[in-house]
Design an enzyme around this catalytic site. Structure first.
Site, short mmCIF file in Angstrom:
data_model
loop_
_atom_site.label_atom_id
_atom_site.label_comp_id
_atom_site.label_asym_id
_atom_site.label_seq_id
_atom_site.Cartn_x
_atom_site.Cartn_y
_atom_site.Cartn_z
N ARG A 204 0.83 -1.21 0.00
CA ARG A 204 0.00 0.00 0.00
C ARG A 204 0.87 1.26 0.00
NH1 ARG A 204 -3.45 -3.31 3.72
NH2 ARG A 204 -2.29 -2.48 5.50
N ASP A 244 -16.93 -2.60 -2.09
CA ASP A 244 -16.90 -3.80 -1.24
C ASP A 244 -18.33 -4.31 -1.10
OD1 ASP A 244 -14.48 -4.94 0.73
OD2 ASP A 244 -16.50 -5.54 1.34
N SER A 245 -18.45 -5.62 -0.91
CA SER A 245 -19.78 -6.21 -0.74
C SER A 245 -20.26 -6.13 0.70
CB SER A 245 -19.77 -7.68 -1.19
OG SER A 245 -18.86 -8.43 -0.40
N ASP A 292 -7.71 -6.30 -4.82
CA ASP A 292 -7.13 -7.00 -3.67
C ASP A 292 -8.18 -7.97 -3.11
OD1 ASP A 292 -5.47 -7.80 -1.61
OD2 ASP A 292 -5.97 -6.08 -0.33
N CYS A 332 -3.97 -13.73 -2.63
CA CYS A 332 -3.49 -14.24 -1.35
C CYS A 332 -3.80 -15.73 -1.21
CB CYS A 332 -4.09 -13.46 -0.19
SG CYS A 332 -5.90 -13.53 -0.09
#
Length: 389
Positions: A204, A244-245, A292, A332
């Site tokens: 970041r 975002d959900s 991400d 990830c």
């Protein structure tokens, strides 16, 4: 009492991998604890052993030792010594102090958020050692507080109870953490993982520096969670939209934007796949897109499905980027290798008919070290791509 391994289990330990699965164990003690691990005769090492777990053996010391607990605490001392300079230099930082098997501390994660420590111990043998662990952390680090965040479903697979309780001091609900040029709030008792994703911290900060002076107009931070990537790049773009959900995640992102007086961030609650598909079909264009996502491959059997999902989101992002635009993208999923990840990106670029240059290939933050013989410790891949045409 000892743990006896099959020949395959012996080969695994001799190759210096700490995990042995139940199927590669001949004889197990009846209760979780710390025991020697052997082949037919010789002691191969000492391990945290749990007959209730699929990963029955987690080695923390290879070879014999007269005092296994002393060996375990030495591993803790070495883990803290590796990071203590950074811990002392920046008291407001977020820092991983212990990274489980990568520090030969099986199942143990310790994170510091502005000197408030959060502990997660997912190996059963840690349970009677928690008070001693807290004492040693207090003695070495002098933290403000220590909290046991033992609320993960992973503990149930180890036959362990789920709970959250202080180990030392009076842990607050939230802590404010400094990260490069930004500050953000961490919910110590209920946030993801131990409160935040520290493995992306260095990426970041890196991205914020990379976009400086580029004069971008429009950016998109997908799977934005607390909005930390967006906050790092916000001074260098006219607007950044955080996707975002999770409504709760976006509440945290809004609070972090307010904390940093970042008035150019907007927030959208949406399914990332649906949103990217709709925006790409509508011909939307961006100068910067950040991807991400969470781990798409929790098991090895999920690998192919995960690669298709990664390709879809990266393909649509590449199609929406203007020439000169940047895609910061990550995985990830440790079941998706670095080679898999870059092959997927190559295919996405080809299918998008875009000429793409790799500006940087990166991984997890330095305080999440890798062991060559333990591929599971190398899980985070991060690429910064530039669209040339």
């Amino acid at each position: 009492m000892k743990t006896v391994l099959t020949p395959r289990g012996v080969r695994r330990v001799l190759a210096r991998h700490p995990w042995v699965w139940r199927s590669d164990v001949v004889d197990l003690p009846p209760k979780p604890g710390i025991y020697p691990v052997t082949g037919k005769r010789e002691t191969l090492g000492w391990a945290m052993v749990n007959p209730l777990s699929q990963i029955s053996v987690r080695v923390f010391h290879f070879g014999d030792t007269g005092d296994p607990l002393a060996a375990l605490w030495k591993n803790l001392d070495q883990a803290l010594a590796y990071r203590i300079g950074a811990y002392r230099a920046d008291p407001e930082a977020g820092l991983r102090l212990a990274f489980a098997e990568a520090d030969l501390l099986p199942g143990l994660v310790i994170d510091s958020y502005a000197r408030h420590l959060v502990v997660q111990a997912h190996a059963a043998a840690w349970e009677p050692l928690l008070d001693e662990l807290a004492r040693r952390l207090q003695e070495t680090l002098k933290p403000h507080s220590i909290l046991a965040r033992h609320d993960s479903p992973v503990r149930e697979k180890e036959g362990l109870p789920r709970y959250v309780r202080p180990l030392a001091g009076d842990p607050p609900e939230t802590a404010v953490v400094g990260e490069g040029r930004i500050r953000y709030q961490v919910n110590l008792r209920a946030g993801q993982k131990t409160g935040a994703f520290l493995d992306q911290r260095d990426n970041r900060i890196f991205l914020g520096r990379e976009v400086e002076g580029r004069g971008y107009r429009r950016g998109l931070d997908v799977f934005g969670y607390q909005g930390l990537f967006a906050l790092q790049v916000s001074p260098h773009a006219e607007s950044i939209e955080v996707i975002d959900s999770s409504a709760a995640a976006l509440v945290a992102a809004r609070e972090n934007a307010a904390l940093n007086r970042a008035g150019n961030l907007t927030f959208t609650e949406a399914n990332a796949f649906d949103l990217l598909r709709e925006r790409e079909r509508a011909g939307e264009e961006y100068d910067l897109i950040i991807l991400d996502p969470p781990a798409f491959a929790a098991r090895k059997a999920d690998r192919e499905k995960a690669l298709r999902a990664y390709k879809e989101i990266n393909l649509r992002a590449l199609k929406m980027l203007r020439p000169g635009g940047l895609l910061a993208t990550a995985s990830c999923s440790h079941h998706v290798s670095e080679a898999d990840f870059y092959e997927m990106l190559s295919q996405a670029a080809a299918d998008a008919h875009r000429l793409v240059r790799i500006r940087a290939r990166r991984g997890q933050a330095w305080d999440h070290p890798l062991l060559l013989t333990v591929p599971e410790t190398h899980y985070l891949k991060f690429a910064l791509l530039e669209v040339l045409a």
